[in-house]
Design a protein around this motif. Structure first.
Motif, PDB file in Angstrom:
ATOM      1  N   SER A   5       0.679  -1.351   0.249  1.00 42.61           N
ATOM      2  CA  SER A   5      -0.128  -0.150  -0.234  1.00 42.61           C
ATOM      3  C   SER A   5       1.387   1.590   0.004  1.00 42.61           C
ATOM      4  CB  SER A   5      -1.102  -0.059   1.133  1.00 42.61           C
ATOM      5  OG  SER A   5      -0.592   0.056   2.054  1.00 42.61           O
ATOM      6  N   ASP A   9       0.705   4.071  -2.364  1.00 45.65           N
ATOM      7  CA  ASP A   9       0.695   5.845  -2.223  1.00 45.65           C
ATOM      8  C   ASP A   9       1.963   6.512  -2.694  1.00 45.65           C
ATOM      9  OD1 ASP A   9      -1.610   5.244  -0.923  1.00 45.65           O
ATOM     10  OD2 ASP A   9      -0.095   5.078   1.624  1.00 45.65           O
ATOM     11  N   MET A  12       1.192   6.724  -6.379  1.00 47.40           N
ATOM     12  CA  MET A  12       0.602   7.930  -6.959  1.00 47.40           C
ATOM     13  C   MET A  12       0.605   9.370  -6.854  1.00 47.40           C
ATOM     14  SD  MET A  12      -3.425   6.380  -5.552  1.00 47.40           S
ATOM     15  CE  MET A  12      -4.518   5.794  -5.764  1.00 47.40           C
ATOM     16  N   LEU A  16       0.145  12.123  -9.652  1.00 45.70           N
ATOM     17  CA  LEU A  16      -0.447  12.908 -10.294  1.00 45.70           C
ATOM     18  C   LEU A  16      -0.049  14.762  -9.651  1.00 45.70           C
ATOM     19  CD1 LEU A  16      -3.341  11.405  -8.082  1.00 45.70           C
ATOM     20  CD2 LEU A  16      -3.712  11.441 -10.564  1.00 45.70           C
ATOM     21  N   MET A  20      -1.180  17.345 -11.570  1.00 48.35           N
ATOM     22  CA  MET A  20      -1.961  19.244  -9.782  1.00 48.35           C
ATOM     23  C   MET A  20      -1.131  20.079 -10.469  1.00 48.35           C
ATOM     24  SD  MET A  20      -2.677  16.348  -6.997  1.00 48.35           S
ATOM     25  CE  MET A  20      -2.063  15.584  -6.222  1.00 48.35           C
ATOM     26  N   ILE A  27      -5.640  28.307 -10.267  1.00 52.32           N
ATOM     27  CA  ILE A  27      -6.579  27.714  -8.880  1.00 52.32           C
ATOM     28  C   ILE A  27      -6.652  29.197  -8.818  1.00 52.32           C
ATOM     29  CG2 ILE A  27      -7.551  25.622  -9.943  1.00 52.32           C
ATOM     30  CD1 ILE A  27      -6.881  24.954  -6.085  1.00 52.32           C
ATOM     31  N   TYR A  39       0.450  19.254   1.750  1.00 51.33           N
ATOM     32  CA  TYR A  39       0.356  18.037   0.590  1.00 51.33           C
ATOM     33  C   TYR A  39       1.849  17.811   0.474  1.00 51.33           C
ATOM     34  CZ  TYR A  39      -0.285  15.367  -3.673  1.00 51.33           C
ATOM     35  OH  TYR A  39       0.455  15.102  -4.308  1.00 51.33           O
ATOM     36  N   TYR A  46       4.637  10.157   3.148  1.00 50.17           N
ATOM     37  CA  TYR A  46       5.250   8.331   1.992  1.00 50.17           C
ATOM     38  C   TYR A  46       6.747   8.307   1.537  1.00 50.17           C
ATOM     39  CZ  TYR A  46      -0.014   9.628   1.200  1.00 50.17           C
ATOM     40  OH  TYR A  46      -1.367   9.546   1.453  1.00 50.17           O
TER      41      TYR A  46
ATOM     42  N   LEU B  40     -12.323  19.226   0.881  1.00 53.41           N
ATOM     43  CA  LEU B  40     -11.361  19.554   1.976  1.00 53.41           C
ATOM     44  C   LEU B  40     -11.607  18.916   3.536  1.00 53.41           C
ATOM     45  CD1 LEU B  40     -10.881  22.893   1.381  1.00 53.41           C
ATOM     46  CD2 LEU B  40      -9.643  21.870   1.352  1.00 53.41           C
ATOM     47  N   TYR B  47      -6.998  11.739   7.512  1.00 50.68           N
ATOM     48  CA  TYR B  47      -5.411  12.201   8.422  1.00 50.68           C
ATOM     49  C   TYR B  47      -5.721  12.057   9.753  1.00 50.68           C
ATOM     50  CZ  TYR B  47      -1.934  10.903   4.815  1.00 50.68           C
ATOM     51  OH  TYR B  47      -1.100  10.372   4.305  1.00 50.68           O
ATOM     52  N   ASP B  70      -4.308   1.798   5.921  1.00 43.44           N
ATOM     53  CA  ASP B  70      -3.910   1.885   4.866  1.00 43.44           C
ATOM     54  C   ASP B  70      -4.754   2.714   3.333  1.00 43.44           C
ATOM     55  OD1 ASP B  70      -1.155   1.336   5.700  1.00 43.44           O
ATOM     56  OD2 ASP B  70      -1.609  -0.546   5.008  1.00 43.44           O
ATOM     57  N   GLU B  73      -5.058   6.202   3.412  1.00 42.05           N
ATOM     58  CA  GLU B  73      -3.586   6.876   2.884  1.00 42.05           C
ATOM     59  C   GLU B  73      -4.108   6.866   1.471  1.00 42.05           C
ATOM     60  OE1 GLU B  73      -0.116   6.602   6.105  1.00 42.05           O
ATOM     61  OE2 GLU B  73      -0.605   5.397   4.540  1.00 42.05           O
ATOM     62  N   VAL B  74      -4.460   5.921   0.980  1.00 40.77           N
ATOM     63  CA  VAL B  74      -4.713   5.230  -0.484  1.00 40.77           C
ATOM     64  C   VAL B  74      -4.711   6.807  -1.127  1.00 40.77           C
ATOM     65  CG1 VAL B  74      -5.357   3.480  -2.130  1.00 40.77           C
ATOM     66  CG2 VAL B  74      -3.724   3.166  -0.933  1.00 40.77           C
ATOM     67  N   PHE B  76      -6.455   9.440  -0.008  1.00 43.50           N
ATOM     68  CA  PHE B  76      -6.116  10.847   0.328  1.00 43.50           C
ATOM     69  C   PHE B  76      -5.664  11.594  -1.236  1.00 43.50           C
ATOM     70  CE2 PHE B  76      -2.951  14.656   0.807  1.00 43.50           C
ATOM     71  CZ  PHE B  76      -3.663  15.442   1.354  1.00 43.50           C
ATOM     72  N   VAL B  77      -4.871  10.938  -1.658  1.00 39.33           N
ATOM     73  CA  VAL B  77      -3.743  11.831  -2.982  1.00 39.33           C
ATOM     74  C   VAL B  77      -5.308  12.315  -3.931  1.00 39.33           C
ATOM     75  CG1 VAL B  77      -2.340  11.492  -4.808  1.00 39.33           C
ATOM     76  CG2 VAL B  77      -1.564  11.405  -2.555  1.00 39.33           C
ATOM     77  N   PRO B  78      -5.623  11.362  -4.527  1.00 41.04           N
ATOM     78  CA  PRO B  78      -6.667  11.127  -5.930  1.00 41.04           C
ATOM     79  C   PRO B  78      -8.134  11.815  -5.097  1.00 41.04           C
ATOM     80  CG  PRO B  78      -6.028   8.630  -5.514  1.00 41.04           C
ATOM     81  CD  PRO B  78      -5.736   9.680  -4.089  1.00 41.04           C
ATOM     82  N   VAL B  80      -7.357  14.942  -3.362  1.00 42.44           N
ATOM     83  CA  VAL B  80      -6.662  16.176  -3.125  1.00 42.44           C
ATOM     84  C   VAL B  80      -6.572  16.093  -5.387  1.00 42.44           C
ATOM     85  CG1 VAL B  80      -4.280  17.918  -3.109  1.00 42.44           C
ATOM     86  CG2 VAL B  80      -5.156  16.107  -1.377  1.00 42.44           C
ATOM     87  N   ALA B  81      -6.632  15.538  -5.939  1.00 41.46           N
ATOM     88  CA  ALA B  81      -6.527  15.271  -7.451  1.00 41.46           C
ATOM     89  C   ALA B  81      -8.281  15.867  -7.962  1.00 41.46           C
ATOM     90  CB  ALA B  81      -6.143  14.283  -8.243  1.00 41.46           C
ATOM     91  N   LEU B  84      -9.126  19.566  -6.888  1.00 43.28           N
ATOM     92  CA  LEU B  84      -8.091  20.807  -7.519  1.00 43.28           C
ATOM     93  C   LEU B  84      -9.361  20.755  -8.852  1.00 43.28           C
ATOM     94  CD1 LEU B  84      -4.608  19.830  -7.270  1.00 43.28           C
ATOM     95  CD2 LEU B  84      -5.704  22.102  -6.622  1.00 43.28           C
TER      96      LEU B  84
END
Lengths: 93, 481
Positions: A5, A9, A12, A16, A20, A27, A39, A46, B40, B47, B70, B73-74, B76-78, B80-81, B84
């Motif tokens: 996992s 992470d 990703m 990404l 981004m 924005i 971020y 990670y 948000l 977290y 896990d 955490e997986v 989180f990034v999508p 945030v994407a 945006l």
């Protein structure tokens, strides 16, 4: 050693984040810099969590948790600024 | 408590505060714009969960939540994407709505201006299809189409709207349509519109009915021509009149020259021979003859004076008076002049006095100034009773040098004070004993003073006397210091 996992992470983040980075310039959000810093702090966490499996486990583990804490403080600052701005805007005539 | 546990506690508290702050955000947009707040909250919430799990784990309370970290955490990034992306889309949507609102307002403003303007405005393409037009444009296009129809087969092809659009830019074209008796003039202007996003040429065409203006211009042109002819005619007439006046003036000059010779010569002879008779050179004369000869001599002298005055006045009025300037000590000159007239004053029993400062020097024509003063003093003596007085004074004032001739004579009524300066005008006098003048003395004074650039004023009270003042401008003063 690493967990699967954690690798997902990191991939990703690596995939990404550049995408981004292009969008984030266009924005306009109050506290944008705090959010970016938060971020990046979590993304660095990670990296640290994978690194602790190979070298200096105590140090990188501490850095991982510290990165999350810094991310939390940054998000707190950004969201406080955003909430304040939204309240001011809502109350303006 | 270990360091890591303490750090996790700080992280947990920070994310808890951040979650609360996200909850407090007031969203002022709907749809995608409002989703930012919840995204948000979700990201921070993830977290918050991770940091609480870490605290519990490192504090040795429980590791039950560690298995779910896990997944959190997986996500989180999508998350945030997507946040945006949502924010970017929201901003684009807001910008598009704002631009549309702005364009709608501008279109409304443009249509109001187009409708309100008195000129015809339209937008058309190269095929003559009109996409926007105000009432005046539709009316004029109707006239153009009518002119291009069967009624005017020979009409100019330029009247076609499509031709106008294809010819753009047209800076200004004046076309006329209709029969001669009811002709209409149209001013045509066209500006091409940008064709970057379309292959069809379009243009803004401004049509203006300028019939009234053209007719007015033609009428004005007619008036201008008439006026030019009238001016030419009048100029010719004036030239003719001017020529006649010049001839008349020359005749007058010749007449005056002749009169001077023809009248003065016999008058001098009469006076001369009368004088001889009175001196009894040809032989003795009786008492009665002496009286009559004296009357002849006096009348002749009066007539000679009249002729001299007429000639002098004519010469000044005709502009032939020549001014010869020289510096003179004004007071001394005036007093010398007065002294030469003292005999006349004695005969009339009038006291004659002169009062002047020593240092007044002016640049003037001595003869003409002397003639003015002589005439004024002579008049004053003539119209002052015995035991009266005539005083001549020279005063240097700030605005002028004044020569005042004041008498204690009969005076002049206010209504006569302008008239006495006209030729052959005299104050009515019932006193037969008072010598009658020619009525030219004051007229000559005024003409001469104007010739010299001086000004003459009179102040008088009937029965008390008069003061005639000649004002010499200060520019004539000579500073000898």
């Amino acid at each position: 050693m690493y967990q699967e996992s954690e690798i997902v992470d990191l991939l990703m983040v690596l995939f990404l984040t550049p995408i981004m980075a292009v969008s984030v310039r266009a924005i306009h959000v109050v506290g944008k810099r705090w959010f970016i810093a938060g971020y990046l702090a979590i993304a660095s966490g990670y990296v640290f969590t994978i690194a602790e499996g190979y070298i200096a486990p105590v140090l990188f583990n501490t850095l991982e948790h510290a990165a999350y804490a810094v991310g939390g403080v940054c998000f707190l600052a950004g969201l406080v600024a955003l909430a304040h701005a939204s309240r001011v805007r809502a109350e303006s005539p | 408590m270990s360091l890591v546990t303490a750090i996790d506690l700080v992280a947990a508290l920070a994310f808890l505060g951040a979650f609360a702050a996200a909850l407090a955000i007031r969203s002022h947009t709907r749809g995608v714009g409002a989703s930012l707040k919840y995204l948000l909250m979700a990201g921070v919430g993830l977290y918050l969960f991770v940091s609480v799990s870490n605290v519990l784990e490192h504090a040795g309370i429980t590791s039950a939540l560690d298995a779910y970290e896990d997944f959190a955490e997986v996500l989180f990034v999508p998350l945030v994407a997507y946040a945006l992306y949502a924010r970017s889309t929201s901003e684009q949507l807001i910008a598009a709505e704002s631009a549309e609102r702005c364009a709608r307002n501008e279109h409304s403003l443009l249509m109001s201006v187009v409708e309100a303007t008195p000129a015809g405005i339209l937008v058309a393409n190269g095929d003559g299809d009109v996409s926007l037009a105000n009432d005046e444009a539709r009316r004029i296009v109707g006239l153009l189409q009518q002119a291009m129809g069967g009624e005017s087969p020979g009409a100019d092809p330029v009247l076609e709207l499509s031709a106008i659009v294809r010819s753009a830019p047209v800076p200004g074209l004046l076309v006329s349509i209709g029969e001669e008796s009811a002709r209409t003039w149209i001013s045509v202007r066209a500006m091409p519109l940008g064709t970057e996003d379309t292959d069809v040429a379009r243009a803004v065409v401004v049509l203006e009915d300028v019939t009234e203006r053209v007719l007015t211009e033609r009428e004005l042109e007619g008036y201008r021509l008439d006026l030019e002819q009238l001016v030419d005619r009048r100029t010719g007439e004036l030239l003719e009149v001017n020529r006649e006046l010049e001839e008349a003036n020359q005749s007058r000059q010749r007449f005056l020259a002749n009169m001077s010779h023809e009248l003065r010569t016999p008058l001098n002879s009469i006076i001369g021979f009368t004088d001889l008779l009175l001196r009894e050179l040809p032989g003795p004369v009786t008492y009665e003859q002496r009286i009559q000869l004296g009357m002849v001599k006096e009348s002749s002298a009066q007539l000679l004076g009249l002729v001299d005055d007429v000639l002098e006045l004519a010469r000044v009025e005709s502009g032939h008076g020549v001014v010869t300037l020289s510096e003179i000590e004004l007071g001394a000159r005036i007093c010398a002049l007065i002294a030469s007239m003292s005999a006349l004053a004695e005969v009339r029993g009038v006291r004659l006095a002169c009062d002047h400062p020593d240092d007044v020097v002016v640049m003037t024509d001595t003869d003409k100034l002397g003639q003015i003063v002589r005439n004024l003093v002579s008049n004053a003596i003539k119209f002052t009773d015995r035991e009266g007085s005539v005083t001549v004074s020279v005063v240097a004032r700030a605005d002028a040098v004044a020569i005042a001739v004041a008498d204690t004579g009969i005076g002049v009524a206010p209504e006569d004070q302008e008239r006495i300066f006209e030729a052959f005008q005299q104050v009515d006098s019932t006193d037969r004993a008072r010598p009658q003048g020619t009525g030219l003395g004051l007229a000559i004074c005024r003409e001469l003073s104007e010739l010299l650039g001086y000004r003459m004023i009179v102040e008088s009270t009937p029965g008390e006397g008069s003061t005639f003042t000649l004002l010499i401008p200060p520019a004539e003063l000579v500073d000898r210091t």
